[in-house]
Scaffold this motif. Structure first.
Motif, mmCIF file in Angstrom:
data_model
loop_
_atom_site.group_PDB
_atom_site.id
_atom_site.type_symbol
_atom_site.label_atom_id
_atom_site.label_comp_id
_atom_site.label_asym_id
_atom_site.label_seq_id
_atom_site.Cartn_x
_atom_site.Cartn_y
_atom_site.Cartn_z
ATOM 1 N N SER A 201 0.954 -1.174 0.017
ATOM 2 C CA SER A 201 0.104 -0.133 0.020
ATOM 3 C C SER A 201 0.943 1.140 0.066
ATOM 4 N N ASP A 202 0.214 2.394 -0.019
ATOM 5 C CA ASP A 202 1.012 3.691 0.095
ATOM 6 C C ASP A 202 1.074 4.202 1.392
ATOM 7 N N ALA A 203 0.954 3.299 2.437
ATOM 8 C CA ALA A 203 0.934 3.700 3.632
ATOM 9 C C ALA A 203 2.081 4.638 4.319
ATOM 10 N N LEU A 204 3.260 4.435 3.519
ATOM 11 C CA LEU A 204 4.608 4.893 3.765
ATOM 12 C C LEU A 204 4.902 5.952 2.946
ATOM 13 N N ARG A 205 3.634 6.516 2.149
ATOM 14 C CA ARG A 205 4.076 7.506 1.031
ATOM 15 C C ARG A 205 4.633 9.010 1.708
ATOM 16 N N THR A 206 4.315 9.159 3.280
ATOM 17 C CA THR A 206 4.674 10.294 3.855
ATOM 18 C C THR A 206 5.444 9.708 5.353
ATOM 19 N N PRO A 207 6.499 9.160 5.123
ATOM 20 C CA PRO A 207 7.008 8.463 6.411
ATOM 21 C C PRO A 207 7.403 9.433 7.498
ATOM 22 N N LEU A 208 7.593 10.735 7.450
ATOM 23 C CA LEU A 208 7.543 11.467 8.735
ATOM 24 C C LEU A 208 6.345 11.449 9.336
ATOM 25 N N VAL A 209 5.170 11.694 8.617
ATOM 26 C CA VAL A 209 3.820 11.634 9.308
ATOM 27 C C VAL A 209 3.385 10.506 9.904
ATOM 28 N N VAL A 210 3.637 9.207 9.371
ATOM 29 C CA VAL A 210 3.627 8.001 9.928
ATOM 30 C C VAL A 210 4.365 7.784 11.305
ATOM 31 N N ALA A 211 5.513 8.136 11.230
ATOM 32 C CA ALA A 211 6.430 7.952 12.198
ATOM 33 C C ALA A 211 6.067 8.953 13.492
ATOM 34 N N THR A 212 5.603 10.085 13.050
ATOM 35 C CA THR A 212 5.081 10.977 14.323
ATOM 36 C C THR A 212 3.856 10.380 14.827
ATOM 37 N N MET A 213 2.873 9.982 13.994
ATOM 38 C CA MET A 213 1.793 9.176 14.754
ATOM 39 C C MET A 213 2.177 8.039 15.564
ATOM 40 N N LEU A 214 3.167 7.168 14.946
ATOM 41 C CA LEU A 214 3.478 6.106 15.546
ATOM 42 C C LEU A 214 4.099 6.539 17.094
ATOM 43 N N ALA A 215 4.737 7.441 17.178
ATOM 44 C CA ALA A 215 5.539 7.706 18.397
ATOM 45 C C ALA A 215 4.464 8.327 19.373
ATOM 46 N N GLY A 216 3.649 8.927 18.856
ATOM 47 C CA GLY A 216 2.266 9.454 19.779
ATOM 48 C C GLY A 216 1.515 8.185 20.251
#
Length: 259
Positions: A201-216
């Motif tokens: 999928s395109d889930a990692l098309r914006t890695p910074l956004v995903v990593a930020t939500m992951l941290a939260g």
């Protein structure tokens, strides 16, 4: 930066909600869409981002896991993994419009069952002369778990609430006592779906956004799990029911506005 701050806050709130009663997807998904992700990619990304938080919550509860009725933890987890993977495949290959239209009604059903499930279970026990455990066999529990796991892999919104609803009316299980197992099974579903989303999928098309939500999500998941363990059983049930009602109303309002 404002988008990143919003995503971090949404991840923390979603992780906390998932640990206490579920419904974190409703917070995470709109935040990712607002950050610029298309809806389907945002749905996949929210699952990927919140999965580690669910695992962190499950780790906090690892010593409190117990069988669901006569169904073992390992059997239920295997079904959750299988159903979650199938649901993820369906998200990637099927249109989501028809299923999305059914989500508010599924949530409304789950909320009603949560609110009145224990009363219904006691009434059925009295009427039939059999306990709740005698009414729902292990096979029935596994079938229900598979269907909910498919739903969880496909969309995921309030799957934890629905799990508690089924266990409440089908087995008469206490909502608060079932919370550790709910978190563990939601974690299994999310991890299974995440594995597919990461490669297809395109889930990692914006890695910074995903990593930020992951941290939260991880921070919120750990904090929420510790908070849920300290809440009195009655307060925890009330919190879960409040979340269920809120999620149902919000999903209906969203569907009305979209229409």
């Amino acid at each position: 930066m404002p988008d990143i701050a919003l995503v971090l806050l949404a991840g923390a709130v979603a992780g906390t909600m998932n640990a206490i009663g579920g419904g974190g997807t409703f917070v995470a998904l709109p935040a990712l869409v607002a950050a610029g992700l298309p809806p389907v990619a945002a749905n996949a990304a929210s699952t990927v981002a919140l999965a580690p938080g669910a695992v962190a919550s499950a780790w906090v509860y690892r010593r409190e896991l117990a069988p669901v009725g006569e169904t073992s933890v390992s059997a239920l987890t295997a079904i959750s993994v299988t159903g979650g993977a199938l649901g993820a495949v369906l998200l990637l290959v099927l249109p989501s419009a028809s299923f999305g239209a059914a989500v508010p009604w599924l949530l409304a059903f789950a909320t009603l069952v949560l609110a009145y499930g224990r009363r219904v279970s006691r009434a059925l026990s009295t009427a039939t002369g059999r306990s709740a455990e005698a009414r729902m066999s292990s096979r029935a529990v596994l079938v229900a778990q598979f269907l909910l796991a498919v739903y969880g892999g496909y969309f995921g919104g309030a799957i934890g609430i629905m799990l508690l609803a089924v266990w409440s009316i089908g087995l008469g299980l206490d909502t608060a006592a079932s919370n550790p197992m709910r978190i563990a099974q939601v974690s299994a579903v999310n991890l299974s779906a995440t594995a597919l989303f990461l490669v297809a999928s395109d889930a990692l098309r914006t890695p910074l956004v995903v990593a930020t939500m992951l941290a939260g999500g991880v921070a919120g998941g750990i904090a929420g799990a510790h908070l849920a363990r300290r809440l009195p059983a009655r307060l925890l049930r009330g919190t879960i029911l409040t979340i269920a009602v809120t999620m149902t109303v919000l999903y209906f309002l969203r569907g009305t506005r979209a229409g």
